[in-house]
Design an enzyme around this catalytic site. Structure first.
Site, PDB file in Angstrom:
ATOM      1  N   HIS A 375      22.683  41.502  24.041  1.00 32.33           N
ATOM      2  CA  HIS A 375      21.826  41.321  25.210  1.00 32.33           C
ATOM      3  C   HIS A 375      21.704  42.680  25.879  1.00 32.33           C
ATOM      4  CE1 HIS A 375      20.217  40.055  29.022  1.00 32.33           C
ATOM      5  NE2 HIS A 375      20.042  38.839  28.543  1.00 32.33           N
ATOM      6  N   GLU A 388      17.538  37.919  32.146  1.00 32.89           N
ATOM      7  CA  GLU A 388      16.246  38.454  31.724  1.00 32.89           C
ATOM      8  C   GLU A 388      15.179  38.198  32.788  1.00 32.89           C
ATOM      9  OE1 GLU A 388      15.766  37.307  27.732  1.00 32.89           O
ATOM     10  OE2 GLU A 388      14.733  39.182  27.379  1.00 32.89           O
ATOM     11  N   ARG A 391      13.994  41.111  34.858  1.00 32.56           N
ATOM     12  CA  ARG A 391      12.880  41.885  34.294  1.00 32.56           C
ATOM     13  C   ARG A 391      11.604  41.052  34.284  1.00 32.56           C
ATOM     14  NH1 ARG A 391      15.112  42.831  28.881  1.00 32.56           N
ATOM     15  NH2 ARG A 391      16.811  41.509  29.619  1.00 32.56           N
ATOM     16  N   ARG A 412      15.071  41.233  22.682  1.00 28.08           N
ATOM     17  CA  ARG A 412      16.374  41.757  23.082  1.00 28.08           C
ATOM     18  C   ARG A 412      16.894  42.841  22.153  1.00 28.08           C
ATOM     19  NH1 ARG A 412      19.130  36.081  25.041  1.00 28.08           N
ATOM     20  NH2 ARG A 412      17.993  36.053  27.006  1.00 28.08           N
ATOM     21  N   HIS A 515      26.126  38.868  22.696  1.00 21.52           N
ATOM     22  CA  HIS A 515      25.641  37.774  23.523  1.00 21.52           C
ATOM     23  C   HIS A 515      25.593  36.450  22.784  1.00 21.52           C
ATOM     24  CE1 HIS A 515      23.665  35.810  26.685  1.00 21.52           C
ATOM     25  NE2 HIS A 515      22.500  35.706  26.096  1.00 21.52           N
ATOM     26  N   HIS A 516      25.070  36.485  21.571  1.00 22.79           N
ATOM     27  CA  HIS A 516      24.825  35.208  20.906  1.00 22.79           C
ATOM     28  C   HIS A 516      25.003  35.413  19.407  1.00 22.79           C
ATOM     29  CE1 HIS A 516      22.791  31.194  20.958  1.00 22.79           C
ATOM     30  NE2 HIS A 516      22.594  31.511  19.694  1.00 22.79           N
ATOM     31  N   ARG A 555      17.119  36.042  18.775  1.00 21.35           N
ATOM     32  CA  ARG A 555      16.854  34.847  19.565  1.00 21.35           C
ATOM     33  C   ARG A 555      16.077  35.216  20.817  1.00 21.35           C
ATOM     34  NH1 ARG A 555      19.020  32.570  23.891  1.00 21.35           N
ATOM     35  NH2 ARG A 555      20.707  34.084  23.981  1.00 21.35           N
TER      36      ARG A 555
END
Ligand code: ADP
Length: 580
Positions: A375, A388, A391, A412, A515-516, A555
């Site tokens: 991220h 996010e 932004r 990302r 992050h993921h 993602r």
């Protein structure tokens, strides 16, 4: 005369009860009944005692079906007989039913003439050989993990009237879902229609595929997109509405649905899901870690789990893995992606990949396991993720020289790569008071001391050690781009509704963080787990971050929440169907 008769009768009864309660006796032998208040109404307890022993305890409470309530009915009677007192341990996750059983057993034993304090003082405890007690439970469906996907599945299973148990290894629910900040992507929703936002399932699919570098499983993406509007309605129906729509990176239109007040979606959904579960009488079995899937004759037959005081064998027809990803297991990360060694992680501590390991042990295939998302806006000292939406609502990124260096709303991976190319491999996210006023999530960053604040851009620059002239120029250029809707420098076309002109101004220093984990267990569109031969593993379902295929190589923000809600529901539906 009648008075004399009653006196004689009373005397006889007294003599009888004294003789029944013989010397050394603890109880008056017989069967006694009492009731306690459970979730679904009265819980009836019938206790049979000899002079010295509790010989049998039977509990009936037909309405006591929710999740563990039924299991408490199965297990507590035996515990009471074993301990020879009603005061046995409450079954974790079934406190209401357990308390009802204990209260009713206490009352029944008091009717039998017992002195409960005496029973407690003489409580029989299992031999203290250091070994944990082994318990066997039986249910229809076991849901492993109480993050977003697991709790969504639990609500569904309850709504379908299924018997199930939901396990969570941490002392609290929520997992990585609590970290989701933005919202949930969904297309053709009633909220979009009400707000005149043009969107389509096909556009949602193509954005997700493009964002995921077309590595995604197209069937899973289609299922997610097609079921997204229905999932938003389901969330409405359980009081978890997400009416605020905005833009999120990689989307062609405003598609990310968030809570009305702009607060972070993860905590909001976790709170709403747990409130719903409480209201339904479902308790999560906390501090209980699933360790192994049980297979019999090529089919799932349950799970083994470790609790604080006992080990469990939970027999079940179906298991739903909702254990999340492995973003907090830095060894596993480094194993699949040596280049990410040492990167900070935004993940909840429970995200250690247990579900992936357990599924692999029964032959499950993995997909895209090396696809790990960074991220781009993570505050590095706290690992706190800056949503996010900051932004999306208009913030920009600048480097230590005070210059923008990217379209801030690219995907990302692209924004993260752009940051890593800057000197020091970090950046600042810059926004103003107007943006803060409209995005509740920011209050958390301010409260946690992550923001640097100043009344003018120049002062902000000085505080950040940036040359003030450059930052002022950057902001001027950006506000000009917003006014003309033309970002000549980086071609940004979204998140340009608001300029940055309302003091005070704010900055947060950020860099990429893990992050993921986008890869995981392979599933089909019914959330059935697929083995390495391409066949379904009967009785095994998975949903959420534990699975792979939905997000491909990248993602999009808003798709994790879509994934957990939609596939959490599908996994429950499929498991329910399978148990029929
Ligand atoms: P998702 O977003 O897919 O729902 P989360 O990370 O939000 O994933 O939730 C996964 C949950 O599963 C976390 O609360 C985590 O602690 C829990 N969990 C992980 N491994 C186990 C396990 N072995 N047994 C029980 N719970 C687990």
């Amino acid at each position: 005369m009648s008075k004399l008769i009653s006196l004689v009768l009373a005397l006889m009864m007294l003599l009888f009860s004294v003789s029944a309660f013989a010397e050394g006796a603890v109880f008056t032998p017989g069967t006694y009944e009492a009731e306690g208040k459970g979730f679904g109404g009265a819980v009836k307890v019938s206790v049979t005692v000899s002079e010295t022993e509790i010989t049998d305890v039977t509990v009936t409470g037909d309405a006591e079906t929710p999740a563990l309530g039924g299991v408490a009915i199965q297990t507590l009677p035996g515990e009471i007989v074993k301990a020879q007192t009603p005061n046995v341990d409450i079954l974790s996750g079934a406190t209401v039913t357990s308390t009802a059983i204990i209260a009713a057993a206490t009352e029944a034993l008091e009717k039998a003439g017992a002195d409960i304090a005496y029973l407690d003082a003489n409580k029989r405890v299992a031999a203290e050989d250091g070994a944990k007690e082994e318990k066997t439970l039986e249910t229809e469906i076991v849901i492993v993990g109480a993050g977003g996907a697991g709790m969504a599945a639990a609500i569904m299973a309850h709504q379908a009237g299924k018997q199930f148990i939901i396990l969570e290894k941490m002392p609290y629910v929520g997992g990585n879902t609590t970290k989701a900040t933005g919202g949930m992507n969904a297309a053709e929703t009633h909220y979009q229609k009400e707000q005149n936002i043009q969107d389509s399932v096909e556009l949602f699919i193509s954005d997700t595929m493009t964002g995921g570098h077309n590595l995604n499983d197209p069937e899973l993406v289609r299922t997610m997109a097609e079921q997204s509007a229905g999932a938003i309605e389901w969330l409405d129906s359980i009081g978890a509405d997400l009416p605020k729509i905005s833009f999120s990176g990689g989307a062609s239109t405003n598609r990310i649905h968030a809570p009305a007040d702009g607060s972070a979606v993860g905590n909001y959904l976790v709170d709403k899901f747990s409130e719903k579960l409480t209201e339904l009488g479902v308790e999560v079995m906390l501090n209980t870690k699933a360790t192994e899937l049980i297979m019999e004759d090529g089919k799932i037959a349950g799970v083994k789990a470790e609790g604080k005081d006992a080990n469990y064998t939970i027999k079940a027809k179906a298991v739903i893995l909702a254990t999340g990803g492995f973003g907090a297991n830095l060894d596993m990360i480094a194993g699949f992606r040596p280049d990410l060694q040492g990167t900070v992680t935004t993940n909840a501590p429970g995200a250690t990949g247990d579900g992936i390991v357990m599924a692999q042990a029964v032959g499950a295939a993995l997909v895209d396991i090396e696809q790990i998302q960074l991220h781009p806006t993570v505050e590095q000292t706290t690992s706190m993720l800056i949503t996010e939406s900051v932004r999306g609502d208009g913030a920009i990124l600048v480097n230590q020289s005070g210059h923008r260096f990217t379209n801030e709303l690219l995907t990302r991976d692209a924004v993260s790569a752009a940051e890593l190319a800057q000197e020091g491999q970090y950046a600042y996210i810059i926004f103003d008071q107007h943006l803060r006023d409209n995005l509740k999530a920011i209050e958390k960053y301010v409260k946690n001391g992550l923001t640097v604040q100043a009344d003018t851009i120049e002062e902000l620059a000085r505080k950040l050690d940036i040359y003030p002239y450059f930052l002022a120029m950057t902001l001027n250029d950006w506000n000009e781009a917003v006014a003309t809707q033309n970002d000549a420098a980086f071609g940004r076309t979204t998140g340009m509704d608001n300029n940055l002109t309302t003091p005070p101004y704010y900055a947060i220093q950020i860099a990429p963080g893990i992050h993921h984990t986008m890869g995981g267990v392979k599933i089909n569109t019914s959330a059935q787990v697929i083995n390495t031969n391409g066949d379904v593993i009967p009785g095994l379902f998975a949903a959420g971050e534990v699975t792979g295929g939905v997000h491909g190589g990248n993602r999009l923000g808003g798709n994790a929440v879509a994934d957990i809600v939609i596939f959490g529901r599908i996994a429950a539906e499929s498991a329910i169907e399978y148990c029929k």
